[in-house]
Structures are given as C-alpha cells and as structure tokens.
Design an enzyme around this catalytic site. Sequence first.
Site, PDB file in Angstrom:
ATOM      1  N   ASN A   1     -51.744  15.723 -39.276  1.00  9.29           N
ATOM      2  CA  ASN A   1     -50.800  16.152 -40.103  1.00  9.29           C
ATOM      3  C   ASN A   1     -49.506  16.074 -39.131  1.00  9.29           C
ATOM      4  OD1 ASN A   1     -48.604  17.975 -41.043  1.00  9.29           O
ATOM      5  ND2 ASN A   1     -50.481  19.080 -42.066  1.00  9.29           N
TER       6      ASN A   1
ATOM      7  N   TYR B   1     -47.510  25.527 -47.216  1.00  9.63           N
ATOM      8  CA  TYR B   1     -47.282  26.526 -48.280  1.00  9.63           C
ATOM      9  C   TYR B   1     -46.275  27.404 -47.923  1.00  9.63           C
ATOM     10  CZ  TYR B   1     -52.140  25.347 -49.915  1.00  9.63           C
ATOM     11  OH  TYR B   1     -53.138  24.762 -50.449  1.00  9.63           O
ATOM     12  N   ASP B   2     -45.301  26.772 -46.891  1.00  8.13           N
ATOM     13  CA  ASP B   2     -44.231  27.567 -46.305  1.00  8.13           C
ATOM     14  C   ASP B   2     -43.248  27.973 -47.680  1.00  8.13           C
ATOM     15  OD1 ASP B   2     -44.876  27.555 -43.984  1.00  8.13           O
ATOM     16  OD2 ASP B   2     -43.692  26.048 -43.017  1.00  8.13           O
TER      17      ASP B   2
ATOM     18  N   PHE C   1     -43.466  23.068 -43.963  1.00  6.71           N
ATOM     19  CA  PHE C   1     -44.226  22.180 -44.586  1.00  6.71           C
ATOM     20  C   PHE C   1     -45.588  23.175 -45.410  1.00  6.71           C
ATOM     21  CE2 PHE C   1     -48.282  22.515 -42.151  1.00  6.71           C
ATOM     22  CZ  PHE C   1     -47.763  23.056 -40.955  1.00  6.71           C
TER      23      PHE C   1
ATOM     24  N   LYS D   1     -40.011  31.426 -38.115  1.00  8.16           N
ATOM     25  CA  LYS D   1     -41.154  31.001 -38.031  1.00  8.16           C
ATOM     26  C   LYS D   1     -42.078  30.823 -36.563  1.00  8.16           C
ATOM     27  CE  LYS D   1     -44.758  27.881 -39.972  1.00  8.16           C
ATOM     28  NZ  LYS D   1     -45.125  26.771 -40.624  1.00  8.16           N
TER      29      LYS D   1
ATOM     30  N   ASP E   1     -56.921  24.309 -36.919  1.00  8.62           N
ATOM     31  CA  ASP E   1     -57.241  24.426 -38.072  1.00  8.62           C
ATOM     32  C   ASP E   1     -56.580  25.791 -38.779  1.00  8.62           C
ATOM     33  OD1 ASP E   1     -58.967  23.032 -40.093  1.00  8.62           O
ATOM     34  OD2 ASP E   1     -59.755  25.094 -40.317  1.00  8.62           O
ATOM     35  N   SER E   2     -56.149  25.424 -39.729  1.00 12.11           N
ATOM     36  CA  SER E   2     -55.300  26.636 -40.472  1.00 12.11           C
ATOM     37  C   SER E   2     -55.274  26.815 -41.789  1.00 12.11           C
ATOM     38  CB  SER E   2     -54.012  26.533 -39.829  1.00 12.11           C
ATOM     39  OG  SER E   2     -53.287  25.251 -39.814  1.00 12.11           O
TER      40      SER E   2
ATOM     41  N   THR F   1     -54.382  16.170 -34.345  1.00 19.77           N
ATOM     42  CA  THR F   1     -54.075  16.308 -35.824  1.00 19.77           C
ATOM     43  C   THR F   1     -53.456  15.257 -36.455  1.00 19.77           C
ATOM     44  OG1 THR F   1     -52.776  17.685 -37.415  1.00 19.77           O
ATOM     45  CG2 THR F   1     -51.776  17.297 -35.159  1.00 19.77           C
TER      46      THR F   1
ATOM     47  N   HIS G   1     -48.753  32.408 -37.357  1.00 22.65           N
ATOM     48  CA  HIS G   1     -50.054  32.316 -36.921  1.00 22.65           C
ATOM     49  C   HIS G   1     -50.262  31.321 -35.879  1.00 22.65           C
ATOM     50  CE1 HIS G   1     -48.809  29.486 -39.919  1.00 22.65           C
ATOM     51  NE2 HIS G   1     -49.930  28.847 -40.084  1.00 22.65           N
TER      52      HIS G   1
HETATM   53  P1  ITT Z   1     -55.313  18.352 -39.490  1.00 21.90           P
HETATM   54  O1  ITT Z   1     -56.729  18.700 -40.101  1.00 21.90           O
HETATM   55  O2  ITT Z   1     -55.499  16.664 -39.295  1.00 21.90           O
HETATM   56  O3  ITT Z   1     -55.093  18.950 -38.247  1.00 21.90           O
HETATM   57  P2  ITT Z   1     -54.564  19.037 -42.104  1.00 21.90           P
HETATM   58  O4  ITT Z   1     -53.266  19.150 -42.757  1.00 21.90           O
HETATM   59  O5  ITT Z   1     -55.734  18.628 -42.831  1.00 21.90           O
HETATM   60  O6  ITT Z   1     -54.316  18.395 -40.716  1.00 21.90           O
HETATM   61  P3  ITT Z   1     -55.971  21.793 -42.025  1.00 21.90           P
HETATM   62  O7  ITT Z   1     -57.191  21.146 -42.283  1.00 21.90           O
HETATM   63  O8  ITT Z   1     -55.728  22.804 -40.621  1.00 21.90           O
HETATM   64  O9  ITT Z   1     -54.597  20.722 -41.312  1.00 21.90           O
HETATM   65  O10 ITT Z   1     -55.425  22.472 -43.282  1.00 21.90           O
HETATM   66  C1  ITT Z   1     -54.242  23.297 -43.193  1.00 21.90           C
HETATM   67  C2  ITT Z   1     -53.332  23.263 -44.224  1.00 21.90           C
HETATM   68  O11 ITT Z   1     -53.092  24.770 -44.621  1.00 21.90           O
HETATM   69  C3  ITT Z   1     -52.272  22.672 -44.165  1.00 21.90           C
HETATM   70  O12 ITT Z   1     -52.189  21.112 -44.754  1.00 21.90           O
HETATM   71  C4  ITT Z   1     -51.204  23.340 -45.012  1.00 21.90           C
HETATM   72  O13 ITT Z   1     -50.972  22.969 -46.334  1.00 21.90           O
HETATM   73  C5  ITT Z   1     -51.645  24.745 -44.797  1.00 21.90           C
HETATM   74  N1  ITT Z   1     -50.784  25.290 -43.674  1.00 21.90           N
HETATM   75  C6  ITT Z   1     -51.291  25.571 -42.450  1.00 21.90           C
HETATM   76  N2  ITT Z   1     -50.287  25.888 -41.460  1.00 21.90           N
HETATM   77  C7  ITT Z   1     -49.424  26.070 -42.277  1.00 21.90           C
HETATM   78  C8  ITT Z   1     -47.985  26.467 -42.048  1.00 21.90           C
HETATM   79  O14 ITT Z   1     -47.381  26.805 -40.912  1.00 21.90           O
HETATM   80  N3  ITT Z   1     -47.106  26.370 -43.145  1.00 21.90           N
HETATM   81  C9  ITT Z   1     -47.341  25.926 -44.239  1.00 21.90           C
HETATM   82  N4  ITT Z   1     -48.853  25.773 -44.375  1.00 21.90           N
HETATM   83  C10 ITT Z   1     -49.681  25.540 -43.684  1.00 21.90           C
END
Ligand code: ITT
Length: 199
Positions: free
Chosen positions: A11, A158-159, A156, A179, A76-77, A9, A184
């Site tokens: 992020n 949308y928390d 971070f 959390k 992916d989330s 990741t 999830h």
């Molecule tokens: P990577 O693909 O490099 O892992 P990313 O931020 O692009 O990083 P995603 O494509 O999975 O990750 O996008 C997920 C987005 O959904 C993330 O940027 C958040 O804005 C949101 N998200 C996912 N999990 C979250 C959480 O636990 N709390 C708040 N927002 C979340």
Amino acid sequence: MTHKIVLVTNNEKKCKELESLLNNPQLTVKRYSDIIGKTLDIEETGDTFEENAIIKAKALLAYPQQIKNCIIVADDSGIEVDALNKEPGVYSARYGGPDLDDEGRCQYLLKNLGNSSNRNARFRCVIATIINQELKLYTGSVEGQIAHSIEGEKGFGYDPIFIPEGYTQSFAQLDYSIKSSISHRAKALEKFKEFISPK
Ligand code: ITT
C-alpha cells in the site's frame, strides 16, 4: 547504531506514512520490493491484526540473503465500527468487495451505518517486527467517530470519514502533523522506535 529497516507493504500511501513516521537519522528505511526485486501477493488469512501482521513479516523470511542484517517491519491495520459489530476490522482493505477503491469503501461503510446515533469507531494497528529471527508485536489504536459524509482529501483509506476524539474534523481534513502524533500507526511505531533506539 544505525538500523536497516525493510517495510513489508504493497500500500503506497501506508508505506509513505511508515517512512515519514520512521524518519530518524539512526534508521535507513527500504521498501521490501526494492530489496527482493519484486512484489509479493501475500494472502492475509488471519482472523486478527496480529496474525496478519505476522504473516506479512514472515513472508520475507523466504529471502534470507536479501534481508540479511535487516529489521523486517510489517503493518496490519484497519477500522472497527461499534455499531457494525466491529466491522470491517481485519477486512478493512477488502470491505465491500474487490471492485471498490478507498472512496467506494468509505461510501459503503457510511451506507451500512446509515443514521445510527452510535458512531463510535477506532483505528487499530499491529506492527510485527523480526530482528535476528525474533518476532515482536507493537500495537496502537485511536478512538473516534464516523462522520456523516466524506470530508477532506488528505491521507488514505478511511481517513475522510474518521474524526479522532477531541477534534471536529476528519483525519483527511486535519493537518498531517496531527495524524502523525495521535494515530494508531504512530503509537505502535513509537513503542518500536523506543525499543530499538532507547532515549
Ligand atoms: P498491505 O497489507 O500490503 O500493507 P493493505 O492496504 O492491504 O496493504 P491492510 O491489510 O493492513 O493493508 O489493510 C488496512 C486497510 O485499513 C487499508 O487498506 C485502509 O483502508 C485501512 N487503514 C489502515 N490504516 C489506515 C489509516 O491510517 N487511515 C485510513 N485508513 C486506514
């Protein structure tokens, strides 16, 4: 047996969450950029969380020497809002365009939802793992409501606008221990941890 896990990741905050959730003496957790010596710009071209998690995990297969004997873990989330036809979903990280930051995306979602009385939403997470070439998927979700304004500073993404079911405060206000027990990501990782280190 101790397992060496490589997280895929870019992020930073998601990475910290994954590290904290995987905290276990039987697991050594490394960031992929430390293993391959650079970051990758992985294009998330899938239409589902599953497809994108697989794309991210498979991106590391191009580095067989560096990932030898490692378990690859990619996440992916995103958030689905019922009154917005389940948007932003897989587009959560890109919602509202590339110029927005986390707070901007929360504001954009709140604006699009307006005063809708249906504020049902859920976070979804798919964890893709690759162990000895074998791919496995683990899923988790948490139901909740979209708040009427941004509340809290923890976490971070949308928390600050997500109030999990059974609570009155957002994930960004609640103690992190909450959390980390109901999210999830926690649910998906729980299944993975049970698979590699059964009790
Ligand atoms: P990577 O693909 O490099 O892992 P990313 O931020 O692009 O990083 P995603 O494509 O999975 O990750 O996008 C997920 C987005 O959904 C993330 O940027 C958040 O804005 C949101 N998200 C996912 N999990 C979250 C959480 O636990 N709390 C708040 N927002 C979340």
